[in-house]
Design an enzyme around this catalytic site. Structure first.
Site, mmCIF file in Angstrom:
data_model
loop_
_atom_site.group_PDB
_atom_site.id
_atom_site.type_symbol
_atom_site.label_atom_id
_atom_site.label_comp_id
_atom_site.label_asym_id
_atom_site.label_seq_id
_atom_site.Cartn_x
_atom_site.Cartn_y
_atom_site.Cartn_z
ATOM 1 N N HIS A 144 0.838 -1.199 0.000
ATOM 2 C CA HIS A 144 0.000 0.000 0.000
ATOM 3 C C HIS A 144 0.874 1.251 0.000
ATOM 4 O O HIS A 144 0.637 2.190 -0.787
ATOM 5 C CB HIS A 144 -0.906 -0.014 1.232
ATOM 6 C CG HIS A 144 -1.677 1.253 1.436
ATOM 7 N ND1 HIS A 144 -2.943 1.453 0.938
ATOM 8 C CD2 HIS A 144 -1.350 2.410 2.083
ATOM 9 C CE1 HIS A 144 -3.370 2.661 1.263
ATOM 10 N NE2 HIS A 144 -2.412 3.263 1.960
ATOM 11 N N GLU A 145 1.879 1.284 0.871
ATOM 12 C CA GLU A 145 2.759 2.448 0.929
ATOM 13 C C GLU A 145 3.581 2.578 -0.348
ATOM 14 O O GLU A 145 3.843 3.688 -0.818
ATOM 15 C CB GLU A 145 3.678 2.351 2.158
ATOM 16 C CG GLU A 145 2.955 2.311 3.492
ATOM 17 C CD GLU A 145 1.974 3.466 3.671
ATOM 18 O OE1 GLU A 145 2.270 4.579 3.177
ATOM 19 O OE2 GLU A 145 0.903 3.259 4.279
ATOM 20 N N HIS A 148 1.646 4.434 -2.886
ATOM 21 C CA HIS A 148 1.721 5.894 -2.745
ATOM 22 C C HIS A 148 2.977 6.442 -3.428
ATOM 23 O O HIS A 148 2.944 7.499 -4.061
ATOM 24 C CB HIS A 148 1.745 6.281 -1.264
ATOM 25 C CG HIS A 148 0.407 6.208 -0.599
ATOM 26 N ND1 HIS A 148 -0.704 6.853 -1.101
ATOM 27 C CD2 HIS A 148 -0.001 5.587 0.544
ATOM 28 C CE1 HIS A 148 -1.747 6.634 -0.302
ATOM 29 N NE2 HIS A 148 -1.344 5.859 0.704
ATOM 30 N N GLU A 210 -5.913 7.175 -1.489
ATOM 31 C CA GLU A 210 -5.910 5.971 -0.637
ATOM 32 C C GLU A 210 -6.541 4.793 -1.379
ATOM 33 O O GLU A 210 -6.058 3.663 -1.291
ATOM 34 C CB GLU A 210 -6.666 6.242 0.666
ATOM 35 C CG GLU A 210 -5.949 7.168 1.644
ATOM 36 C CD GLU A 210 -4.613 6.615 2.114
ATOM 37 O OE1 GLU A 210 -4.486 5.383 2.238
ATOM 38 O OE2 GLU A 210 -3.702 7.431 2.340
#
Length: 558
Positions: A144-145, A148, A210
């Site tokens: 997930h990070e 980003h 997100e």
């Protein structure tokens, strides 16, 4: 998803740029002494410098305030071989340099990333991520990070927040400049309005990004379910860990960066854990991991997130999408990939179809009118005063009346409160952040709602179902009565079993405005409703007196 992201990014940055440049150009045109091009150039230079040095500033702050450990990919491999292997392969696959890795010594599970550009990006996780999650779920969090970083989210959010900062600084500077026929204070107020509107666009942009990072994680790991269960366990871990001043500071300072909004995570973690059959949270705090839970039992918890129109309004003030909506998107991705979805949103859809839409939306639109009643009253009073200036007392009357209508709706009389539990309240799809529901719950006071505050009068109750609820206490003596209760009385009832009665409201977090709190030794009365109605009533009395006095003065003048 990509179209939605492009729209959110373009709309947010475009609106903020328009607002910022408008203020600068208007000021330059009207004053003649502010060079628009020069000011714009300095603003851009300042923004670029801030963008470049911010990662090192954040590093220093983490070193000063938190136990911040620098680790290499080899150190991560010792903790989670599965995650290290994934990180190497995913970075190579996406043409990304392996980010610098950091670990914060805190058992509240959280993760975030920051940097100036992809090659100097950092991924930070807390010890809680390794404490509560399986290796596959840890991998999903890192993915997930990494999403980003791949999508340059931290750069775009830095630009957006910088523009917001500029708007706010213009407001501060210009409103301090006084003088006859000076337009700057007015420009400053316009800048404040632009800042306020822009803040919601930035939150919208943050929520959209997100979703895309969640999607990246689901695609790269090959199983969106792992991030979905990780989000639940992260919420659970935040709820389970005892609050400390340092922990609250960490979660608050990284709220917009973190993998979830800690304010909404706390209630989700508690209620979902109960629905999933995890049992008593306090008995789990010392356990090494939470491995088993049944996602199929949590559907009712997400009914509010998916179907209640107030959820969309509540989400406006959140840095992240509501957990139920994020998990729904991940389960849709499971369907696209042909993998089995752990969370049964078909059941949620069936439950949603049974809901009374007339009750949901009819009540919502009615409550919106009630919510803005004080503002309508104020506007009416201002318009009337503009027409008949001497009768300015009407402003107090109309604003007070609007506030009285709003508050009497928020706190209906309590005659037969519903004996219920936190879990049942959080499963109510008709819950409202405005209309208080008269309830009674039983449980144990486990501490203050605000960790580390010796004067906080609000309490936290752990009810018989295992859920956590914030209790709002109001003394009859404004301010000082609350301080006395928070400093002297509240700590004496911590650990005691209590029976509470009050008004339940569901916002980003859940709260009960107390009417009574009964312990074995003593009964406490809270004046929440009394104070909410007394203030507008006093305003109406003052307004009426002023209005009548003004009429008498006008009559005598003629």
């Amino acid at each position: 998803m990509k179209g939605r992201l492009i729209l959110a990014t373009t709309l947010t940055l475009g609106v903020l740029l328009f607002f910022t440049l408008s203020i600068i150009l208007i000021a330059s045109f009207l004053t003649g002494f502010i060079g628009g091009p020069i000011l714009l150039f300095l603003t851009v230079v300042f923004s670029i410098l801030t963008w470049l040095i911010s990662p090192w500033l954040i590093d220093l702050m983490h070193k000063w305030f938190y136990k911040f450990e620098f680790i290499e990919i080899e150190d991560l491999e010792e903790r989670s071989p599965h995650t290290a292997k994934f990180l190497r392969e995913a970075c190579e696959r996406n043409g990304i340099k392996i980010p610098m890795l950091r670990i914060v010594d805190d058992l509240n599970p959280t993760a975030y990333c920051y940097g100036s550009y992809p090659s100097n990006s950092r991924i930070v996780v807390s010890e809680g991520i390794f404490h509560y999650l399986t290796h596959e779920e840890v991998t999903a969090v890192y993915a997930h990070e990494l999403g980003h970083i791949k999508n340059l989210d931290f750069i775009l959010m830095t630009v957006a927040n910088t523009l917001l900062m500029i708007l706010y600084e213009i407001y501060i500077i210009f409103t301090r400049m006084r003088g006859r026929k000076n337009p700057l204070p007015i420009i400053g107020l316009v800048s404040l309005i632009f800042w306020w509107i822009g803040s919601y666009f930035v939150l919208y942009l943050s929520r959209t990004r997100e979703y895309l990072a969640d999607h990246f994680s689901g695609v790269e790991t090959g199983d969106p379910n792992t991030l979905a269960t990780a989000l639940v366990k992260i919420s659970y871990g935040i709820a389970a860990q005892p609050d400390t001043e340092n922990t609250k500071r960490l979660l608050a300072s990284t709220r917009s960066l973190g993998i979830s909004d800690y304010k909404s995570a706390d209630n989700v973690g508690r209620t979902v854990s109960l629905a999933a059959g995890m049992g008593d949270i306090e008995s789990k705090i010392k356990s090494k991991k939470i491995i088993e839970f049944d996602p199929s039992r949590v559907s009712k918890v997400f009914l509010f997130d998916v179907y209640n129109p107030w959820a969309k309004v509540v989400q406006l003030g959140s840095t992240h999408p509501l957990t139920g909506l994020r998990i729904k998107a991940l389960m849709n991705l499971c369907d696209e990939k042909g993998t089995g979805a752990l969370f049964n949103f078909e059941e949620i859809t069936l439950e949603g179809l049974k809901l009374d839409k007339g009750r949901l939306y009819g009540r919502f639109f009615f409550e919106v009118l009630i919510y803005f009643a004080p503002i309508v009253g104020l506007l009416f009073g201002l318009i009337f005063t503009a027409i008949v200036p001497p009768l300015f007392g009407i402003i107090f009357c109309t604003f007070g009346l609007g506030l009285f209508i709003k508050n009497i709706y928020r706190y209906p009389p309590i005659s037969q409160p519903e004996d219920t539990t936190v879990f049942d309240l959080m499963c109510d799809p008709y819950a409202s952040p405005l209309r208080g529901k008269p309830v009674t719950i039983q449980g144990t006071i486990i501490g203050k709602a605000t960790a580390g505050s010796i004067f906080s009068e609000d309490l936290a109750i752990h009810d018989i179902s295992g859920g956590l609820m914030t209790l709002n206490y109001e003394s009859i003596i404004p301010f000082f009565g609350n301080l006395y209760f928070g400093y002297s009385t509240s700590k004496k009832i911590i650990g005691h079993k209590v029976n509470t009665t009050g008004w339940f409201r569901r916002k980003v977090y859940q709260i009960i405005d107390l009417k009574t709190l009964i312990t074995e030794e003593r009964d406490f009365k809270s004046y929440t409703r009394f104070k909410a109605l007394a203030l507008p009533f006093i305003m109406m009395i003052i307004g009426t007196i002023l209005f009548l006095a003004n009429i008498v003065i006008l009559i005598l003048a003629f």
